[in-house]
Scaffold this active site. Structure first.
Site, PDB file in Angstrom:
ATOM      1  N   GLU A   1       0.817  -1.224   0.000  1.00 43.37           N
ATOM      2  CA  GLU A   1       0.000   0.000   0.000  1.00 43.37           C
ATOM      3  C   GLU A   1       0.850   1.273   0.000  1.00 43.37           C
ATOM      4  OE1 GLU A   1      -2.668  -0.530   3.380  1.00 43.37           O
ATOM      5  OE2 GLU A   1      -4.200  -1.369   2.059  1.00 43.37           O
TER       6      GLU A   1
ATOM      7  N   GLU B   1      -7.015  -7.348  -1.041  1.00 41.97           N
ATOM      8  CA  GLU B   1      -7.698  -7.170   0.243  1.00 41.97           C
ATOM      9  C   GLU B   1      -9.135  -6.735   0.011  1.00 41.97           C
ATOM     10  OE1 GLU B   1      -5.805  -4.780   3.197  1.00 41.97           O
ATOM     11  OE2 GLU B   1      -3.835  -5.741   2.953  1.00 41.97           O
TER      12      GLU B   1
END
Length: 836
Positions: free
Chosen positions: A181, A250
């Site tokens: 991320e 995710e």
């Protein structure tokens, strides 16, 4: 020489065997190609250190039974290398064993090295020695950091290679991830961030594995990295390379819980809708984060203020139970996706708008003309009937996707749940598990005070003429750091004095001349997420009585998990650094002790002397006059292991804040006095419309976490168990009880044409049918009522099939309930039953 030849032949044979079992992983925009087979992958995250090795086989098998193809996990740097070049891969840190169990179950694996993980894990998974390395800057173009990151990444990759864990070696790992991320925060790092991400890609490629590398949330991921999506919805995501598969690393099944926060819930209907829309729009891999959340044992919870439970409202709950209806509803979704797999990966795709909000996607196999359709309604309020001409008319509820076999037969709809809802309850162990009227056995407690005489006198281990950062000074080996100094008051008036401490917390206990004058925790402990800019600092103000001459100020600073997310989160101050310590009186009658000589001591004496270890002889345990609401106190008791296999929990209602150990093993921090907000909960959650982490919250006005998981592998089979609590703020141990978690009530509201399975847990059976109606029943679990019509024999039929059994299967049809014909109407069966 004969021995050497034998060894060579054996090694060569093993090499040939691995070569024969080698699996090639390739991809294009429409599929992962595994051993030549075009696949869509359904995966789920299970973090090995958030459970125990004894739990792993059951969790993995339940994931497989739920229709998963793969298990995904991070690798957690800080627990594997707590001190530089000193490694730990034992117990529940044995990720090699975990991956081998995944393979034994016939599943693939996804390796997320990071090594930054976020994951609501303490300090984002970075070891504190890394932060304290001179000249280092984390997650940027810094040679010292990059070297350490490469050393750890290479070690993990080499361990996987040595264990033959990569698919190309015949192992389960089909994908590997580097960084995590970073695209969310890269802009803050400027050009150094861009150079760093290029270096990450090159370093990963240099690891020389055959499996594809991925980077999540990295829209500029350099080739051959595949950028992937994280979030509640990823149907509109497109990879930056048109040749890359569309992957969702995710899909957040719920959200994490904070001390002082309400419980997050994401409905099964909305989660299924997000997955269906993703595959309807070209998705290739969906990973549930989390599929099993588990427990933040020890001090692993991040934050600040992440709770010990990491349940995440996942398909498997914290203890490993099926979270129904989510698990079952997704299982049926996965079966439908697999039914469509050859169309999704090989078919010609055509999408058209049938009406406002309603889209039809048709997948056609050109060679055979076979078809499969997905019909979606993205309106969050309106239900529609879609006319597909010769293929028929189909009712599509709001915010749902229908799967159509041959484009003409409905096989699944994301809004229609046909699996049971399990209402989980905690019950007292042994006979109490079956008879609530029997009171649980009371624990017999002993106690010992936390030795603090040395720190109350100002005696520390090292000194500095400034207020230090807590995580740097302590190395994060404890939640606690003592700041101590002496103040000379001979030249000032002692009237109306106030001690003022400014701190970056997360908590503070202030002692003056050996007496506790007050405690305070951050004002942010009210359900707020830890993001960049969140402020966990606070000011402590307390009237204080001083004496003429030297006065000793002893301040115990407390952390509750270190920050784990955000640009430069690693530099976020903790403790009294950047704060101040003032003694204020009227007028100019004040003392600024901020730059005084301060003495420091890391942790508690009880920690250093291992009071938590039942075999330690350092604590002077006393069974007389066990105190109540006494801060800085250790408590000890024993208990027998509950029979059966149901998960075991401790009800710590009555305790304040602290840490708990069973047989010397940490079950994490506890804090039942942190009460969730009293407002903002949804009595009846509406699944329709976009989800966010503030939607469908529950548990308002109750302790954020009352029950604490005790894995059965922590317990003794033939001897008593020892429970030890460190109570920081004061509590009443007499209210502590041991309980088991089980299915109390089962409910269902299944549509005609489906098979409904009802089941209890363990050796419990369906003891009572509280409600049953086949027709158009109204309401939800706990509040069912009869509708306009029903089969008169509904209760009798369900009782005959289910009463007295641990499970039963009901064919939801008119014939089952003795109905000859109700015409062209689709009915439902609502059932509510009790398990005992």
């Amino acid at each position: 020489m004969a021995s050497s030849r034998t060894e060579f032949v054996l090694v060569a044979g093993l090499a040939m065997l691995c070569s024969c079992l080698a699996i090639k992983v390739e991809y294009d925009a429409n599929a992962l190609i595994i051993d030549g087979q075009r696949k869509v992958i359904i995966s789920g995250s299970i973090h090995y250190p958030r459970s125990t090795p004894e739990m792993w086989p059951d969790l993995i098998q339940k994931a497989k039974d739920g229709g998963l193809d793969a298990i995904e996990t991070y690798i957690f740097w800080n627990v594997h290398e707590p001190r530089r070049r000193e490694y730990d891969f034992s117990g529940n840190l044995d990720f090699v064993k975990f991956f081998k169990l995944v393979q034994d179950a016939g599943l693939h694996a996804i390796l997320r090295i990071g090594p930054y993980v976020c994951a609501e894990w303490n300090y984002g998974g970075f070891p504190m020695w890394l932060h304290n390395t001179p000249g280092i800057q984390l997650r940027t173009d810094n040679d010292i950091f990059k070297n350490e990151m490469q050393v750890f990444t290479t070690k993990i990759v080499n361990m996987c290679k040595e264990a033959n864990l990569f698919a190309s070696q015949g192992g389960p790992i089909i994908l590997a991830q580097i960084e995590n991320e970073y695209g969310n925060i890269m802009e803050k790092y400027g050009d150094a961030g861009k150079q760093y991400i290029k270096w990450c890609a090159n370093m990963a490629v240099a690891q020389n594995i055959s499996e594809p590398w991925i980077m999540c949330q990295q829209s500029d991921a350099p080739e051959p990295m595949i950028n992937t999506c994280n979030g509640f919805y990823c149907d509109q995501f497109k990879p930056n390379n048109p040749k890359s598969p569309k992957m969702w690393t995710e899909n957040w099944t719920g959200w994490f819980k904070l001390w002082g926060g309400r419980d997050p819930q994401r409905t099964a209907e909305d989660l299924a809708f997000s997955v269906a829309r993703f595959f309807q729009n070209g998705g290739v891999l969906n990973n549930y984060y989390m599929y099993h959340g588990g427990t933040n044992f020890g001090r692993t919870a991040g934050g600040p203020y992440i709770a010990t439970s990491y349940d995440y409202n996942a398909p498997l709950d914290e203890y490993g139970n099926l979270n129904q209806p989510k698990w079952g509803h997704l299982k049926q979704l996965h079966a439908s996706i697999k039914q469509a797999e050859k169309f999704l990966t090989n078919g010609t795709v055509e999408t058209k708008s049938v009406m406002n909000f309603v889209d039809l996607t048709k997948f056609t196999l050109n060679a055979t003309g076979e078809r499969f359709c997905m019909l979606s309604n993205s309106d969050n309020t309106g239900d529609y009937t879609a006319d597909l001409g010769e293929d028929g008319k189909f009712f599509v509820p709001a915010w749902s996707v229908t799967f159509l076999q041959n484009c003409s037969k409905e096989v699944y709809n994301t809004a229609k749940i046909n699996t049971q809802t399990s209402v989980m309850v905690t019950k007292h162990s042994e006979e109490d598990a079956y008879a609530n009227e029997v009171k649980p056995a009371k624990f017999s407690w002993m106690w010992a005070p936390e030795p603090i005489q040395d720190t109350l006198k100002g005696n520390g281990r090292f000194e500095a003429a400034q207020l230090l950062d807590q995580k740097e000074a302590s190395g994060d080996v404890s939640d606690y750091l003592w700041y101590m100094t002496s103040v000379d008051t001979r030249n000032i008036s002692l009237k109306n004095m106030t001690l003022r401490v400014s701190t970056n917390g997360h908590g503070l206990h202030a002692y003056v001349n050996g007496k506790l004058i007050g405690s305070q925790f951050s004002r942010q402990a009210k359900g707020q997420q830890m993001v960049t800019g969140d402020d966990y600092s606070f000011g402590f103000d307390k009237a204080v009585s001083l004496k003429k001459g030297l006065n000793v100020i002893s301040l115990l600073s407390v952390t509750v998990g270190l920050a784990n997310y955000g640009a430069f989160y690693d530099l976020k101050p903790t403790g009294l650094i950047n704060g101040g310590v003032l003694l204020n009186g009227k007028g100019n009658n004040s003392i600024n002790a901020t730059t005084y000589q301060w003495s420091y001591k890391v942790g508690l004496n009880g920690e250093a002397q291992q009071f938590h270890d039942p075999n330690s002889r350092n604590a002077n345990w006393n069974s007389k006059k066990v105190p109540k609401n006494r801060p800085m106190t250790w408590y000890k008791t024993s208990f027998k292991t509950p029979s059966g296999e149901e998960p075991v929990v401790l009800d710590l209602l009555g305790m304040g804040k602290g840490h708990a150990w069973v047989n010397g093993k940490s079950i994490g921090r506890y804090w039942p006095t942190q009460i969730a907000e009293t407002t903002g909960c949804d009595a009846h959650c509406n699944y329709k419309g976009s989800y966010n982490d503030g939607k469908c919250r529950t548990n308002c006005g109750n302790p954020s976490q009352r029950w604490y998981h005790v894995p059965r592998s922590f317990l003794n089979n033939n001897t008593d168990n020892t429970l030890i609590l460190f109570e920081e703020v004061g509590g009443a141990p007499w209210n502590v009880t041991l309980q088991v978690v089980t299915v109390g009530t089962v409910c269902a509201n299944a549509y005609e044409g489906n098979n409904l399975e009802l089941y209890c847990q363990g050796d419990r059976r369906i003891s009572e049918i509280q409600f049953a109606s086949f027709g158009d029943p109204q309401g939800t679990c706990g509040s069912f009522s009869l509708g306009n019509y029903q089969a008169t024999q509904s209760v009798a039929v369900v009782e005959k099939l289910c009463a007295g059994r641990p499970s039963c299967l009901i064919d939801v049809s008119q014939s089952t309930f003795g109905i000859s014909s109700w015409g062209n109407v689709t009915s439902r069966l609502a059932v509510q039953a009790v398990c005992k």
